[in-house]
Design a protein around this motif. Sequence first.
Motif, mmCIF file in Angstrom:
data_model
loop_
_atom_site.group_PDB
_atom_site.id
_atom_site.type_symbol
_atom_site.label_atom_id
_atom_site.label_comp_id
_atom_site.label_asym_id
_atom_site.label_seq_id
_atom_site.Cartn_x
_atom_site.Cartn_y
_atom_site.Cartn_z
ATOM 1 N N GLY A 57 0.823 -1.203 0.000
ATOM 2 C CA GLY A 57 0.000 0.000 0.000
ATOM 3 C C GLY A 57 0.854 1.248 0.000
ATOM 4 O O GLY A 57 2.089 1.187 0.054
ATOM 5 N N ILE A 58 0.192 2.369 -0.072
ATOM 6 C CA ILE A 58 0.891 3.652 -0.062
ATOM 7 C C ILE A 58 0.203 4.582 0.944
ATOM 8 O O ILE A 58 -0.881 4.290 1.447
ATOM 9 N N TYR A 59 0.862 5.709 1.238
ATOM 10 C CA TYR A 59 0.277 6.664 2.177
ATOM 11 C C TYR A 59 0.605 8.080 1.730
ATOM 12 O O TYR A 59 1.453 8.314 0.872
ATOM 13 N N LYS A 86 -0.893 4.462 -8.906
ATOM 14 C CA LYS A 86 -0.710 3.963 -10.273
ATOM 15 C C LYS A 86 0.575 3.141 -10.397
ATOM 16 O O LYS A 86 0.610 2.112 -11.088
ATOM 17 N N GLU A 87 1.634 3.580 -9.736
ATOM 18 C CA GLU A 87 2.924 2.905 -9.860
ATOM 19 C C GLU A 87 2.894 1.496 -9.295
ATOM 20 O O GLU A 87 3.683 0.633 -9.723
ATOM 21 N N ILE A 88 2.020 1.219 -8.332
ATOM 22 C CA ILE A 88 1.945 -0.139 -7.782
ATOM 23 C C ILE A 88 0.628 -0.825 -8.155
ATOM 24 O O ILE A 88 0.252 -1.823 -7.539
ATOM 25 N N GLU A 111 -4.014 6.398 4.076
ATOM 26 C CA GLU A 111 -3.364 5.155 3.676
ATOM 27 C C GLU A 111 -4.318 4.351 2.799
ATOM 28 O O GLU A 111 -5.505 4.221 3.113
ATOM 29 N N VAL A 112 -3.786 3.828 1.707
ATOM 30 C CA VAL A 112 -4.560 2.984 0.801
ATOM 31 C C VAL A 112 -3.788 1.687 0.599
ATOM 32 O O VAL A 112 -2.639 1.709 0.151
ATOM 33 N N THR A 113 -4.406 0.553 0.943
ATOM 34 C CA THR A 113 -3.775 -0.742 0.695
ATOM 35 C C THR A 113 -4.506 -1.447 -0.444
ATOM 36 O O THR A 113 -5.597 -1.037 -0.850
ATOM 37 N N ARG A 114 -3.919 -2.517 -0.929
ATOM 38 C CA ARG A 114 -4.527 -3.228 -2.049
ATOM 39 C C ARG A 114 -5.836 -3.913 -1.650
ATOM 40 O O ARG A 114 -6.691 -4.167 -2.498
#
Length: 283
Positions: A31-33, A58-60, A92-95
């Motif tokens: 995820g990203i934050y 987008k990158e992941i 935070e956003v995880t898959r």
Amino acid sequence: MPRIVMLNGAFVDAADAKISIMDRGFLFADGIYEVSAVLNGRTIDNAPHLARLDRSLKEIDIPNPYSTEEWIGFQNELIARNGLTEGTVYIEVTRGVAEREFTYADDLAPTVVMFTQPKSIVASKLAETGAKVVTVPDLRWARRDIKSVALLPQVLAKQAAARAGAQEAWMVDEDGFVTEGASSSAFIVTHDGKLVTRPFTRTVLPGVTRLAITALIAETGLVLEERAFTVTEAQAAQEAFFTSASTFVAPVASLNGTPIGPGKPGPVATKLREIYIQKALAA
């Protein structure tokens, strides 16, 4: 006042917020934050933060679950519900949730968490005294331009700094050049008055506050060189400072115990900090 957080579009008491143990953010740091500063109850430099959020997703290969307008609405609602006047808003956003397998299905629903944290940013002691900084080896993965939640190297760097009585750690690559801080962008001021910071590549995070400060550098007629610098060059510099959403501009007093310049905040860092805050308050 109870602490209110946002979980997957719903505002709930923090004590009632629950996330599955099968969430890939927990299992894989998948995820990203993003973090935006808040002054006078309003976000600062928020548009580039949300743009970086979108780019990192987008990158992941995680679909952005909300539009820019929806993200702003959630931020403003959290700020209001928690009565935040100064501090930060964390996203935070995880898959999402799935059985523990390294591969993932393309139709997973992302998990979204948001919360606020009060913090005194303007009245900062570091701005008065300057920060102590230590260096650590840069042990992170190669895609440092993505704001990943996989922050173990930064955690260890920050802990090493704290144990040394310092407030930040600057990471150093195998060639002896400073990449960036554990949670900041690193700058030095040379004796001929030039400001130096590492250029944006995959080796560093594209700092939003750094971008704002580089714009101020141009406006004030100062000269910026985007290049790598060594620890030795930094220790011999006239000034040094770092930038981030949660510190704005923080002067550096010493690096690995060696005073930078006179060992106190210098005029360039002080001026840039004052101008940045003035603009933020006036926005």
